[in-house]
Design a protein around this motif. Structure first.
Motif, PDB file in Angstrom:
ATOM      1  N   GLY A 109      67.281  75.085  53.740  1.00 27.75           N
ATOM      2  CA  GLY A 109      66.483  76.305  53.713  1.00 27.75           C
ATOM      3  C   GLY A 109      67.305  77.510  53.330  1.00 27.75           C
ATOM      4  O   GLY A 109      68.372  77.399  52.711  1.00 27.75           O
ATOM      5  N   PHE A 110      66.807  78.667  53.726  1.00 26.74           N
ATOM      6  CA  PHE A 110      67.474  79.929  53.417  1.00 26.74           C
ATOM      7  C   PHE A 110      68.144  80.437  54.692  1.00 26.74           C
ATOM      8  O   PHE A 110      67.501  80.996  55.582  1.00 26.74           O
ATOM      9  N   PHE A 111      69.441  80.220  54.802  1.00 26.69           N
ATOM     10  CA  PHE A 111      70.252  80.671  55.939  1.00 26.69           C
ATOM     11  C   PHE A 111      71.722  80.486  55.569  1.00 26.69           C
ATOM     12  O   PHE A 111      72.055  79.720  54.662  1.00 26.69           O
ATOM     13  N   ASP A 112      72.600  81.201  56.266  1.00 25.18           N
ATOM     14  CA  ASP A 112      74.027  80.974  56.069  1.00 25.18           C
ATOM     15  C   ASP A 112      74.774  80.826  57.393  1.00 25.18           C
ATOM     16  O   ASP A 112      75.999  80.706  57.403  1.00 25.18           O
ATOM     17  N   GLN A 113      74.031  80.819  58.496  1.00 25.76           N
ATOM     18  CA  GLN A 113      74.632  80.557  59.804  1.00 25.76           C
ATOM     19  C   GLN A 113      73.691  79.713  60.649  1.00 25.76           C
ATOM     20  O   GLN A 113      72.470  79.905  60.617  1.00 25.76           O
ATOM     21  N   VAL A 114      74.281  78.791  61.408  1.00 21.42           N
ATOM     22  CA  VAL A 114      73.547  77.989  62.390  1.00 21.42           C
ATOM     23  C   VAL A 114      74.379  77.980  63.667  1.00 21.42           C
ATOM     24  O   VAL A 114      75.572  77.650  63.634  1.00 21.42           O
ATOM     25  N   SER A 115      73.775  78.380  64.763  1.00 21.77           N
ATOM     26  CA  SER A 115      74.475  78.432  66.053  1.00 21.77           C
ATOM     27  C   SER A 115      75.775  79.216  65.963  1.00 21.77           C
ATOM     28  O   SER A 115      76.795  78.853  66.564  1.00 21.77           O
ATOM     29  N   GLY A 116      75.756  80.289  65.185  1.00 16.11           N
ATOM     30  CA  GLY A 116      76.920  81.151  65.071  1.00 16.11           C
ATOM     31  C   GLY A 116      78.008  80.625  64.163  1.00 16.11           C
ATOM     32  O   GLY A 116      79.060  81.266  64.025  1.00 16.11           O
ATOM     33  N   GLN A 117      77.781  79.492  63.500  1.00 15.82           N
ATOM     34  CA  GLN A 117      78.786  78.919  62.611  1.00 15.82           C
ATOM     35  C   GLN A 117      78.268  78.919  61.173  1.00 15.82           C
ATOM     36  O   GLN A 117      77.070  78.825  60.925  1.00 15.82           O
ATOM     37  N   ALA A 118      79.200  78.990  60.239  1.00 16.34           N
ATOM     38  CA  ALA A 118      78.837  79.065  58.828  1.00 16.34           C
ATOM     39  C   ALA A 118      78.236  77.748  58.354  1.00 16.34           C
ATOM     40  O   ALA A 118      78.880  76.695  58.445  1.00 16.34           O
ATOM     41  N   ARG A 119      77.015  77.832  57.862  1.00 15.47           N
ATOM     42  CA  ARG A 119      76.329  76.710  57.218  1.00 15.47           C
ATOM     43  C   ARG A 119      75.393  77.332  56.176  1.00 15.47           C
ATOM     44  O   ARG A 119      74.445  78.014  56.538  1.00 15.47           O
ATOM     45  N   THR A 120      75.658  77.083  54.917  1.00 11.18           N
ATOM     46  CA  THR A 120      74.895  77.747  53.868  1.00 11.18           C
ATOM     47  C   THR A 120      73.884  76.789  53.254  1.00 11.18           C
ATOM     48  O   THR A 120      74.248  75.899  52.489  1.00 11.18           O
ATOM     49  N   GLY A 121      72.635  76.959  53.632  1.00  8.94           N
ATOM     50  CA  GLY A 121      71.548  76.254  52.971  1.00  8.94           C
ATOM     51  C   GLY A 121      71.264  74.858  53.447  1.00  8.94           C
ATOM     52  O   GLY A 121      70.194  74.326  53.179  1.00  8.94           O
ATOM     53  N   MET A 122      72.206  74.204  54.157  1.00 13.88           N
ATOM     54  CA  MET A 122      71.993  72.838  54.616  1.00 13.88           C
ATOM     55  C   MET A 122      72.839  72.588  55.846  1.00 13.88           C
ATOM     56  O   MET A 122      73.992  73.017  55.927  1.00 13.88           O
ATOM     57  N   ALA A 123      72.261  71.877  56.830  1.00 11.41           N
ATOM     58  CA  ALA A 123      72.976  71.615  58.072  1.00 11.41           C
ATOM     59  C   ALA A 123      72.471  70.325  58.683  1.00 11.41           C
ATOM     60  O   ALA A 123      71.428  69.785  58.292  1.00 11.41           O
ATOM     61  N   ALA A 124      73.213  69.817  59.658  1.00 13.55           N
ATOM     62  CA  ALA A 124      72.829  68.611  60.386  1.00 13.55           C
ATOM     63  C   ALA A 124      73.036  68.848  61.873  1.00 13.55           C
ATOM     64  O   ALA A 124      74.031  69.463  62.287  1.00 13.55           O
ATOM     65  N   ILE A 125      72.096  68.370  62.681  1.00 10.11           N
ATOM     66  CA  ILE A 125      72.199  68.499  64.128  1.00 10.11           C
ATOM     67  C   ILE A 125      71.961  67.151  64.781  1.00 10.11           C
ATOM     68  O   ILE A 125      71.405  66.229  64.169  1.00 10.11           O
ATOM     69  N   ASP A 126      72.393  67.032  66.016  1.00 14.21           N
ATOM     70  CA  ASP A 126      72.076  65.874  66.833  1.00 14.21           C
ATOM     71  C   ASP A 126      70.634  66.014  67.302  1.00 14.21           C
ATOM     72  O   ASP A 126      70.280  66.990  67.966  1.00 14.21           O
ATOM     73  N   GLY A 127      69.794  65.059  66.939  1.00 11.55           N
ATOM     74  CA  GLY A 127      68.375  65.187  67.251  1.00 11.55           C
ATOM     75  C   GLY A 127      68.073  65.207  68.729  1.00 11.55           C
ATOM     76  O   GLY A 127      67.103  65.843  69.161  1.00 11.55           O
ATOM     77  N   ALA A 128      68.878  64.523  69.530  1.00 15.68           N
ATOM     78  CA  ALA A 128      68.609  64.437  70.969  1.00 15.68           C
ATOM     79  C   ALA A 128      68.991  65.710  71.712  1.00 15.68           C
ATOM     80  O   ALA A 128      68.333  66.089  72.680  1.00 15.68           O
ATOM     81  N   THR A 129      70.052  66.394  71.256  1.00 16.62           N
ATOM     82  CA  THR A 129      70.556  67.564  71.974  1.00 16.62           C
ATOM     83  C   THR A 129      70.392  68.867  71.206  1.00 16.62           C
ATOM     84  O   THR A 129      70.448  69.951  71.796  1.00 16.62           O
ATOM     85  N   GLY A 130      70.241  68.771  69.881  1.00 18.61           N
ATOM     86  CA  GLY A 130      70.191  69.972  69.052  1.00 18.61           C
ATOM     87  C   GLY A 130      71.562  70.512  68.698  1.00 18.61           C
ATOM     88  O   GLY A 130      71.669  71.540  68.028  1.00 18.61           O
ATOM     89  N   ALA A 131      72.629  69.825  69.149  1.00 20.53           N
ATOM     90  CA  ALA A 131      73.985  70.304  68.884  1.00 20.53           C
ATOM     91  C   ALA A 131      74.297  70.231  67.391  1.00 20.53           C
ATOM     92  O   ALA A 131      73.999  69.236  66.722  1.00 20.53           O
TER      93      ALA A 131
END
Length: 361
Positions: A109-131
């Motif tokens: 999507g359109f973003f450059d941060q996830v959880s305060g860390q740099a992630r530009t346009g694409m990211a991956a999280i743990d589905g069970a915890t959201g980490a």
């Protein structure tokens, strides 16, 4: 996901027997005074994720993506903390696509941060915890990704990506840790369409332009690691008169068959009406020919049934507005007590006996 008469997104939990679960309460998804767009749903790690262009869920801040209890619809406390800080559009945040592989949820999507860390346009999280996972998907402009699919510890995106900062491709592939799989940089740009990943093959639907106004639309198979065509392909998808232009807008696959929907009048010169299925071994057109009166927005399967959503009112001669469940072998509608959904459904997630359908604008 669908919408009510006030164009407010409504998420429904539809059980395996086709009935609506009354214990699932659709949350309120808002964006101040602006229209809300729900782009999709995904089930990962025992959670239901809803994503799109919104700012709050049940009055709690959740920009672009939120996690729900799949049994009740209750929004969890998890917040992705998506942010966009750079020009040309600081402050704008949304999630346009997502895919699940095991317990990993990938999203773009359109973003450059996830959880305060740099992630530009694409990211991956743990589905069970959201980490947030450590994977960094470099040079993938997530806002330009049209399709994403994941399987076998790999994730594939089509539409627009940059294998390196100075090169462009229509399909890119990564391992789960964010390492780019280099062979996929060579995929022809004409195949940057709908894709479905399986552990043994990647199916991509696209149109190859042959010159002099001619084109050829097919689904083709690619090796998951090398990106090299593996020789599998569907018959030509087009119109009966010339075999010309056709378009695949939705696709799903089982171990035995590949199912497609879209602007489809014929396949291999045989009449079809918006839908077709191909043998996963030979590529041959199968007899599967559902009578659904409209093109799909999404297809999903559990191996025995196919759920279809879109702008239609009937399936197999039965009243079935915007949602239908079909037999994978015959294409006939199943005898389920599906609800009459009042607006087109634009998001669908299936997970075993859990089937969640919704529509939103």
């Amino acid at each position: 996901v669908s919408s009510d008469r006030y164009r407010v997104p409504v998420i429904r939990h539809i059980r395996a027997d086709g009935t609506v679960d009354p214990t699932f309460v659709s949350p309120s998804i808002t964006k101040g005074t602006f229209p809300v767009t729900v782009n999709g749903l995904a089930v990962a790690g025992g959670r239901l994720y809803v994503y799109g262009d919104f700012e709050a869920v049940n009055s709690a801040v959740h920009r672009g993506i939120a996690s729900l209890d799949p049994a009740t619809g209750t929004v969890t406390a998890w917040d992705a903390q998506l942010a966009s800080t750079a020009s040309p559009a600081p402050g704008i945040v949304y999630v346009n696509r997502a895919a699940v592989d095991g317990d990993i949820l990938y999203f773009t999507g359109f973003f450059d941060q996830v959880s305060g860390q740099a992630r530009t346009g694409m990211a991956a999280i743990d589905g069970a915890t959201g980490a947030l996972r450590e994977a960094m998907f470099a040079n993938t402009p997530g806002a330009s990704v049209q399709y994403i699919s994941a399987a076998g510890g790999r994730v594939y995106v089509s539409g627009s990506c940059n294998p390196t900062p100075t090169t462009f491709a229509y399909v890119c592939a990564y391992t789960s840790d964010g390492t780019r799989i280099p062979g996929w940089a060579g995929v022809t740009p004409d195949l940057g369409g709908v894709l479905v990943a399986t552990p043994s093959r990647i199916y991509i639907a696209g149109t190859v332009f042959l010159g002099f106004g001619n084109s050829e639309t097919r689904v083709r198979g690619f090796d998951p690691v090398t990106g090299v065509p593996d020789g599998w392909q569907s018959p030509r998808i087009g119109d009966l008169a010339s075999g010309g232009y056709g378009a695949v807008g939705a696709m799903t696959a089982t171990a035995n068959h590949v199912y497609v929907g879209g602007y489809i009048v014929s396949a291999g010169g045989v009449r079809r009406n918006r839908y077709a299925a191909f043998d996963a071994t030979t590529g041959a057109l199968t007899p599967w020919y559902p009578a659904v009166a409209g093109e799909p927005t999404s297809l999903a399967t559990d191996g025995a049934r196919i759920a279809i959503t879109g702008s239609f009112s009937s399936a197999g001669g039965r009243l079935s507005p915007h949602l239908a469940a079909l037999d994978v072998r015959t294409g006939l509608p199943l005898s389920l007590a599906l609800p009459a959904i009042p607006a087109p459904v634009n998001a669908l997630a299936a997970s075993g006996a859990l089937v969640v359908a919704g529509a939103g604008t």
